[in-house]
Design a protein around this motif. Sequence first.
Motif, PDB file in Angstrom:
ATOM      1  N   ILE A 237      42.866  40.350  33.718  1.00 42.38           N
ATOM      2  CA  ILE A 237      43.171  40.368  35.148  1.00 42.38           C
ATOM      3  C   ILE A 237      43.160  38.943  35.709  1.00 42.38           C
ATOM      4  O   ILE A 237      43.947  38.594  36.594  1.00 42.38           O
ATOM      5  CB  ILE A 237      42.169  41.260  35.907  1.00 42.38           C
ATOM      6  N   CYS A 241      45.750  36.808  38.114  1.00 42.48           N
ATOM      7  CA  CYS A 241      45.353  36.056  39.313  1.00 42.48           C
ATOM      8  C   CYS A 241      45.960  34.658  39.299  1.00 42.48           C
ATOM      9  O   CYS A 241      46.426  34.152  40.328  1.00 42.48           O
ATOM     10  CB  CYS A 241      43.826  35.954  39.383  1.00 42.48           C
ATOM     11  N   ILE A 248      40.054  35.661  40.811  1.00 46.88           N
ATOM     12  CA  ILE A 248      39.375  36.676  40.022  1.00 46.88           C
ATOM     13  C   ILE A 248      37.939  36.902  40.478  1.00 46.88           C
ATOM     14  O   ILE A 248      37.406  38.021  40.357  1.00 46.88           O
ATOM     15  CB  ILE A 248      39.390  36.320  38.511  1.00 46.88           C
TER      16      ILE A 248
END
Length: 450
Positions: A237, A241, A248
């Motif tokens: 993830i 970002c 994050i």
Amino acid sequence: MCEAGFGVPRGKSGGAWAMRVCVVGAGYVGTVAAACLAELGHEVVAIEVDSGKVRRLKRGEPCIHEPGLKDLMERGLKAGRLNFTSDYEEASGRDIALICVNTPPVEGGGYDLSPLLSATRALCSLRRPPSCIAVKSTVPVGTISKLERVVREICGEEGPPLASNPEFLREGRAVEDFLKPTRIVIGARDEKAARLLRSLYEGLNAPVIVTTPETAELIKLAANAFLSTRISFVNEIARLCEKFGADIEVVAEAIGLDPRIGRHYLKAGIGFGGACLPKDLRFLISLGERAGEEVALLKGVERVNETQPLRALSMLEKALGGLKGKVIAVLGLTFKPGTDDIRDSPALKVAKALVERGAKVRAHDPALLGRISKLLPEAVECKTPEEASKGADAIAILTDWPEYKSLDLSALTRSMRGKVLFDGRRLLKPEQAKAAGLIYVAIGWGGKEG
């Protein structure tokens, strides 16, 4: 002929039944287990084949960096409840033997079980083997069954029962984790073995799960694989970002507030390392493949982690316009703070890759002072972060040691040649770097540099 019998508790100390315990292997897990069990009031002897290590341990000097361990060892030795030896005869007639030997990885994702087999044979060859043998080492599923066959070969049907008793210790917090566990897992087919192990941990306030050896063995592997999955998830993830201008840290904080998810192990960085998570993940993948399962999720977790250090390298290279000839102040080489362990350390991987690409590395790590030059001969070992930063084109924080969080960034900036700060552990705030005149580059940071 073996004369194994049921061990009887020999008294009470601090709320726990005092037992005569043998710990085989005075490495990381074994030393912590021995010292903590002595602290609980048990009479403990730890067997270690390395005589040099034994001499050091008998002086109360830990061979590992672990907060609180030295104090426990000194108290146990002084009280006469803790001892170290190389003589297996000291295990004769003990209530419990805990095997804590190393099970190093081998090619193909397995473990080398020869130290474990050797320890089991040595214990069973005693005229009076311990009343119970429990394995704390991380092992493949089915290991206890294999060891039970070894016991029968040596002792016949009268040999000591075996059990799986996995450890769940975090490096840097191992003493706390042992004395304040979240759970105690006992995998035993024999009721006497389960009862002995329950008595051993009676002084600890934690749920006790009694199950089969196979389930206990898999619990340990599954727990570490799940922690690895969370880390790789947040790192994946973090990559998004970076692409879309998000942060994050805020994403992880928000999703971690969901009680179904929780905050633990949602810290983005350059990847996980150490002696447990990478090794156990590889083995679980291998175990699944041998069983005919695809284990696609676990393979993805491993792939993300293996590429994360390379991502850090690319970010530095882009920020500096190349690495050849650039001076990089590397802060941190251990795989995590609170330990001197460099096994599978992503920080060390990044540092070595920097050297390979022509960068000049000036390195500091508070737990490795005096050892950095041996680990990374091409690097300049520095006693302080300030020394490492002098004349540097960039600072790279690769291990999140607490002391790096309170660095005087303005002072470091004045001593540097360049202005890049790479935060591989999201230890600092972008605003801090900007206020000091630094260009902030970080894992999971999609904001503007500086």
